[in-house]
Design a protein around this motif. Structure first.
Motif, PDB file in Angstrom:
ATOM      1  N   LEU A 170      -1.468   8.373   5.267  1.00 17.36           N
ATOM      2  CA  LEU A 170      -0.394   9.011   4.519  1.00 17.36           C
ATOM      3  C   LEU A 170      -0.566  10.523   4.582  1.00 17.36           C
ATOM      4  CD1 LEU A 170      -0.154   6.776   1.314  1.00 17.36           C
ATOM      5  CD2 LEU A 170       1.435   6.840   3.242  1.00 17.36           C
ATOM      6  N   ASN A 222      -1.512   4.799  10.683  1.00 21.03           N
ATOM      7  CA  ASN A 222      -1.433   6.220  10.340  1.00 21.03           C
ATOM      8  C   ASN A 222      -1.866   6.431   8.904  1.00 21.03           C
ATOM      9  OD1 ASN A 222      -0.350   7.287  12.799  1.00 21.03           O
ATOM     10  ND2 ASN A 222       1.667   6.484  12.241  1.00 21.03           N
ATOM     11  N   TYR A 249      -2.939   4.774   3.461  1.00 22.92           N
ATOM     12  CA  TYR A 249      -2.387   4.631   4.808  1.00 22.92           C
ATOM     13  C   TYR A 249      -0.937   4.159   4.737  1.00 22.92           C
ATOM     14  CZ  TYR A 249      -3.257  -0.424   4.399  1.00 22.92           C
ATOM     15  OH  TYR A 249      -3.263  -1.741   3.989  1.00 22.92           O
ATOM     16  N   ASP A 250      -0.248   4.350   5.853  1.00 22.43           N
ATOM     17  CA  ASP A 250       1.180   4.038   5.935  1.00 22.43           C
ATOM     18  C   ASP A 250       1.350   2.538   6.199  1.00 22.43           C
ATOM     19  OD1 ASP A 250       3.899   4.035   6.296  1.00 22.43           O
ATOM     20  OD2 ASP A 250       3.881   5.226   8.135  1.00 22.43           O
ATOM     21  N   ASN A 299       4.260   0.809   8.385  1.00 20.13           N
ATOM     22  CA  ASN A 299       4.318   1.089   9.823  1.00 20.13           C
ATOM     23  C   ASN A 299       3.059   0.688  10.591  1.00 20.13           C
ATOM     24  OD1 ASN A 299       6.972   2.207   9.938  1.00 20.13           O
ATOM     25  ND2 ASN A 299       6.180   4.021   8.885  1.00 20.13           N
TER      26      ASN A 299
END
Length: 251
Positions: free
Chosen positions: A12, A10, A88-89, A92
């Protein structure tokens, strides 16, 4: 193909454009220059789902040598050969190499046509049940679903520690990648698994649409001047993001 590196990721919040530019024009091209790489495709979560997706973006990397690809990935970390932008995350992200167990297709030309939507099935099977599960998936689930017109091809794969980027225990022991003609039609065959070995297993199903065709190693190695210029601009912007996150000024 020896293995597929499946990556769920995912962006951010508020950094979607930066993320997509970096991943499309920098990161996947960096990976395609590493030994062991074959091709890569980016996909985005569809509006048609069986359940709420855990991640918005899905990347499929095909490799003929995951150990070599992982080594080059590690060797290039922190250099211009692999710029990792902070958009980006990271906590996760879900990624891992999965090795094919069985595959079937209704398309004699292409096992995984890159213009077709994808159903990505993640399954965690207890070790003592894995041999029987793989036999059932190969001998029953693959042919049964491919009798339905909406399905084009399917491949089921298992996780193995060999060649991984790091030592870890995966959330899911197996994955399957299904190419379909129409997600809504295909999912009608996915709603009831109560009388199958899938019942009671930890399982997640996500639906994704291609963001573009597969990008091959050759296409990156022999890129046009315009493509290289676009990549370099994106790389400079990604490097500026890295420097800003570190509190430095890029040179």
């Amino acid at each position: 193909m020896q293995a597929t590196l499946a990556v769920l990721i995912n962006a951010l919040e508020g950094r979607e454009d930066e993320f997509n530019e970096w991943l499309t024009y920098v990161h996947v091209r960096d990976v395609m220059r590493f030994g062991g790489s074959i091709r890569v495709q980016r996909l985005v979560a569809s509006g048609v789902q069986l359940e709420a997706p855990s991640h918005k973006y899905f990347t499929i990397y095909d490799t003929f040598d995951p150990a070599l690809l992982s080594k080059e990935h590690h060797d290039a970390a922190g250099t211009r050969r692999m710029v990792t932008a902070p958009n980006y995350d990271r906590p996760n992200i879900m990624s891992g190499y999965y090795y094919p167990v069985a595959a079937r297709t209704n398309d004699p030309v292409e096992l995984r046509p890159d213009d077709a939507p994808v159903i990505f099935e993640q399954i965690d099977v207890p070790p003592e049940k894995r041999e029987a599960f793989e036999s059932w998936y190969a001998e029953n689930r693959l042919p049964a679903l491919l009798k339905r017109p909406a399905h084009i091809s399917g491949v089921v794969m298992r996780f193995d520690p060999a060649g991984q980027l790091a030592v870890f225990t995966p959330v899911f022991s197996h994955v399957a990648i299904w190419r379909v003609r129409d997600l809504a039609d295909a999912l009608e065959s996915w709603r009831d698994v109560a009388e199958t070995p899938l019942a009671g297993l930890k399982r997640r199903v996500g639906c994704f649409e291609p963001m573009g065709p597969y990008l091959t190693r050759d296409e990156v190695e022999w890129a046009s001047e315009d493509a290289l210029a676009k990549e370099e601009g994106a790389r400079l912007r990604a490097e500026a993001q890295v420097a800003a996150a570190a509190g430095a000024v890029p040179g």
